[in-house]
Enzyme design. Sequence first.
Site, PDB file in Angstrom:
ATOM      1  N   GLU A  45     -11.541  -3.650  -2.935  1.00  0.00           N
ATOM      2  CA  GLU A  45     -10.613  -2.629  -3.414  1.00  0.00           C
ATOM      3  C   GLU A  45     -10.459  -2.762  -4.922  1.00  0.00           C
ATOM      4  O   GLU A  45      -9.846  -3.701  -5.405  1.00  0.00           O
ATOM      5  CB  GLU A  45      -9.247  -2.797  -2.739  1.00  0.00           C
ATOM      6  CG  GLU A  45      -9.309  -2.853  -1.233  1.00  0.00           C
ATOM      7  CD  GLU A  45      -8.133  -3.630  -0.653  1.00  0.00           C
ATOM      8  OE1 GLU A  45      -6.972  -3.291  -0.960  1.00  0.00           O
ATOM      9  OE2 GLU A  45      -8.373  -4.590   0.097  1.00  0.00           O
TER      10      GLU A  45
ATOM     11  N   HIS B 262       0.792  -1.230   0.000  1.00  0.00           N
ATOM     12  CA  HIS B 262       0.000   0.000   0.000  1.00  0.00           C
ATOM     13  C   HIS B 262       0.832   1.291   0.000  1.00  0.00           C
ATOM     14  O   HIS B 262       0.525   2.244   0.732  1.00  0.00           O
ATOM     15  CB  HIS B 262      -0.971  -0.010   1.180  1.00  0.00           C
ATOM     16  CG  HIS B 262      -2.053  -1.054   1.073  1.00  0.00           C
ATOM     17  ND1 HIS B 262      -2.510  -1.538  -0.131  1.00  0.00           N
ATOM     18  CD2 HIS B 262      -2.767  -1.717   2.031  1.00  0.00           C
ATOM     19  CE1 HIS B 262      -3.458  -2.441   0.094  1.00  0.00           C
ATOM     20  NE2 HIS B 262      -3.624  -2.579   1.383  1.00  0.00           N
TER      21      HIS B 262
ATOM     22  N   HIS C 279      -9.707   1.979   0.542  1.00  0.00           N
ATOM     23  CA  HIS C 279      -9.654   0.787   1.385  1.00  0.00           C
ATOM     24  C   HIS C 279     -10.773   0.744   2.428  1.00  0.00           C
ATOM     25  O   HIS C 279     -10.542   0.407   3.595  1.00  0.00           O
ATOM     26  CB  HIS C 279      -8.274   0.706   2.045  1.00  0.00           C
ATOM     27  CG  HIS C 279      -7.817  -0.682   2.347  1.00  0.00           C
ATOM     28  ND1 HIS C 279      -8.419  -1.470   3.300  1.00  0.00           N
ATOM     29  CD2 HIS C 279      -6.832  -1.428   1.810  1.00  0.00           C
ATOM     30  CE1 HIS C 279      -7.786  -2.635   3.346  1.00  0.00           C
ATOM     31  NE2 HIS C 279      -6.832  -2.643   2.450  1.00  0.00           N
TER      32      HIS C 279
HETATM   33  C1  GLA Z   1      -5.145  -5.268   1.789  1.00  0.00           C
HETATM   34  C2  GLA Z   1      -4.252  -6.420   1.731  1.00  0.00           C
HETATM   35  C3  GLA Z   1      -4.443  -7.251   2.951  1.00  0.00           C
HETATM   36  C4  GLA Z   1      -4.206  -6.429   4.192  1.00  0.00           C
HETATM   37  C5  GLA Z   1      -5.078  -5.224   4.174  1.00  0.00           C
HETATM   38  C6  GLA Z   1      -4.776  -4.345   5.340  1.00  0.00           C
HETATM   39  O1  GLA Z   1      -6.453  -5.651   1.681  1.00  0.00           O
HETATM   40  O2  GLA Z   1      -4.435  -7.188   0.576  1.00  0.00           O
HETATM   41  O3  GLA Z   1      -3.545  -8.315   2.941  1.00  0.00           O
HETATM   42  O4  GLA Z   1      -2.881  -6.008   4.226  1.00  0.00           O
HETATM   43  O5  GLA Z   1      -4.911  -4.532   2.987  1.00  0.00           O
HETATM   44  O6  GLA Z   1      -4.745  -5.035   6.551  1.00  0.00           O
END
Ligand code: GLA
Length: 374
Positions: free
Chosen positions: A335, A123, A197
Amino acid sequence: MPGQPAAGATHARGNAAAVAEPFGTAPDGTPVDRWTLSNGPVTVRVLTYGGIVQSVEVPDAGGRVTNVVLGFADLAGYVEHNNPGPYFGALIGRFGNRLAGGRFTVDGRTHQLPLNEGPNTLHGGPEGFDRQVWTTTDVSDGEVAGVRLTLVSPAGHQGFPGTLTTVVTYTLDAASRLTVHYEATTDAPTVVNLTNHTYWNLSGEGSGNVHGHVLQLDAEGYLPIDGTLIPTGESAPVEGTPFDFRTPTAIGDRLRAGHEQLVRARGYDHTWVLGPTGEEELRRAAVLHDPASGRTLTVATTEPGVQFYSGNFLDGTLVGTGGRVYRQGDGVALETQHFPDSPNQPGFPSTELRPGRTYRSTTVFELPGDVRAG
Ligand code: GLA
């Protein structure tokens, strides 16, 4: 008469508004605001810190209004727990999801980012867009409540090349659609993969797990992952697997199916392949329905993939907006994004952005309130 709504205007006209209020101070001393977008019975709260969607209040089939997204009650919650952590509601950049080894190459030059999840960068890194304070302007027009957020990320920020100027617009229309539109430009070749997110619990945040929510994903294939959750590069058919959500299926039905991919991720944490799409063309990606409340969320996007994450890492250590603790599966993220690790995967659609080009992406979260006309 000037200023009077035209005959036949819906009662929502003039009711759509965006209002800002102070919401504390970021660790670097920058003041943070919280915007409240309202339109009819729907209210969305967005923080200038991280562009975070803090709450989405919508009526259920019986008209009861509840906040259906996970989050924290105050800024300190986000500053202290959201990254590393769940990234509740945040705008994710510069690169959503994982980059293997925190590395990628553009025009023959390799860039090394800070690692923040084992061997990988997740991220956009430890100081990603989710931890920046964005500047904002009201873009409401009476029928639509909206706020536009801008962030200039300097060249080299979190290891990424190019000065990246990102503009994200949240709009809430009278049909209970929250639209997120992204644009970005750069002054040097770079990579970009932006997403939001938000975690949904259509029975209300803090109400328990979403295993009874019924999900439909409009995808024939998904991206299997390795032990560090990086896609292997292959797109596998969903047919005959717990990843087949082409017909609406309860999230909890196959979570414990013993499928190797589900064990790797402790649940669902994969990209579903939505098929080829032009950047202007919106297509439906997902429908999430909660039989208990009667609420339905429909997600449409211009992006080629959707990461369905079943809240696997929520472990009972965080206290949410309403004062209740979040446990595994208490919310799901949908997402919309390009595929994880795209710069290192020659078979995936490109995430490169070059000077003179504009990155554009749109996602619509539609939450009809049945009582709107009432
Ligand atoms: C995304 C990732 C997950 C996790 C979340 C945050 O969805 O794919 O693995 O890291 O973010 O916890």
